[in-house]
Design an enzyme around this catalytic site. Sequence first.
Site, short mmCIF file in Angstrom:
data_model
loop_
_atom_site.label_atom_id
_atom_site.label_comp_id
_atom_site.label_asym_id
_atom_site.label_seq_id
_atom_site.Cartn_x
_atom_site.Cartn_y
_atom_site.Cartn_z
N PHE A 227 0.87 -1.19 0.00
CA PHE A 227 0.00 0.00 0.00
C PHE A 227 0.90 1.23 0.00
O PHE A 227 1.56 1.53 0.99
CB PHE A 227 -0.93 0.04 1.21
CG PHE A 227 -1.84 1.23 1.16
CD1 PHE A 227 -3.02 1.19 0.42
CD2 PHE A 227 -1.52 2.41 1.80
CE1 PHE A 227 -3.85 2.31 0.33
CE2 PHE A 227 -2.34 3.52 1.72
CZ PHE A 227 -3.51 3.47 0.99
N ASP B 147 9.59 2.97 1.65
CA ASP B 147 8.39 3.75 1.98
C ASP B 147 8.14 3.62 3.48
O ASP B 147 7.61 2.63 3.95
CB ASP B 147 7.20 3.23 1.18
CG ASP B 147 5.91 4.01 1.47
OD1 ASP B 147 5.88 4.76 2.46
OD2 ASP B 147 4.94 3.84 0.71
N LYS C 13 2.82 11.49 6.73
CA LYS C 13 1.98 11.30 7.91
C LYS C 13 2.50 12.03 9.15
O LYS C 13 2.24 13.19 9.33
CB LYS C 13 1.75 9.82 8.16
CG LYS C 13 0.95 9.14 7.04
CD LYS C 13 0.42 7.81 7.45
CE LYS C 13 -0.29 7.09 6.30
NZ LYS C 13 -1.48 7.78 5.79
#
Length: 406
Positions: A147, A232, A261
């Site tokens: 993801f 990531d 984030k």
Amino acid sequence: MTAPARARTSAELIEAEGPVLAHNYHPLPVVVARAEGAWVEDVEGRRYLDMLAGYSALNFGHRHPALIEAAHRQLDRLTLTSRAFHNDRLAEFAERLAALTGLDMVLPMNTGAEAVESGIKVARKWAHDVKGVPADRATIVVAADNFHGRTTTIVSFSTDETARAGFGPFTPGFRIVPYNDLAALEAAVDETTAAVLIEPIQGEAGVLIPDDGYLTGVRELTRRKGCLFVADEIQSGLGRTGRTLAVDHEGVVPDVLLLGKALGGGIVPVSAVVARREVLGVLHPGEHGSTFGGNPLAAAVGTAVVELLESGDFQRRAAELGVVLRDGLTELVGNGVVGFRSRGLWAGVDVDPVIGTGREIGERLMREGVLVKDTHGSTIRLAPPLTVTAEELRSALGALEKVLAA
């Protein structure tokens, strides 16, 4: 004199969203109005322990005083210039973020998906300019069940049909191999490979943690094959796993690091591509950009986030409280939990499907005053703010035990 409008209830607000908001999410039926630390409060005043922390965007809790102060201070001075001009906050942000991660240069962006898209562009440009891959031939190897975001290029290499169905045609240039499989990875890498792009821990897939040595193997393989290792760490980074980065558990330094984030402190969207100089150095004026990327408000908040991490206190806290989380979940195995994976303050918990789906468990926990999010099937994620206390963690685990027993 007009009477003030009556405040709408949670049920009324949820109903009001239906006709005017795109239905791209299926949130739990709780309407948050206020928050502080690890706690949120709905419009009726009911309090909930936040065990999701905005998918790690709220690593430092809701409204951390140092981050709120940094934002207020910057709001009174300057919020946006665009990169058409320099601003007085960006240099320090880039310097301190590069130092924190052990890399050289920073490309500031806004959202996690933007960071991934930017990382893909940089890897392809590096492959063309430095490695000598012919134009339009560069490939990137990724892992199944990944993801990395929701843009059309990113869902092109997703294996989640929900994310892909109906959104084609898809962007070519990606090869998908099983996660945690070095042999498959080696077989997929060839002279056209620009990069290997992976999550050191797969979050959306259920907090899947690879075998010890996998990340070291990826690092060794990419060096030997002459391609980039792009990590990531948008969910796994910035303290979540008990280290600054998840790759730190194996002492690995990737060529390119994707952050987001938590970098915005739960206040503004901030993301970044952080990389070796010879990699990010392939970009020249006009080849990539973002109006809001590196804006003064984002840089001020991002710098305050880096400052919180520089002491190592949050990393140590996540590691220590991670033991409390792991031990509590261990006691639930065989009592409604069939298995779990955890690292630091992050866990994927597989509930016995007989008891309920992940969504149903989330709804039952909500009624007990605890907020979590399901992933797939009967798996839920636990990712509380790093400011959570041991007592609050045990309370959440007690609520889970109660829900499973019921």
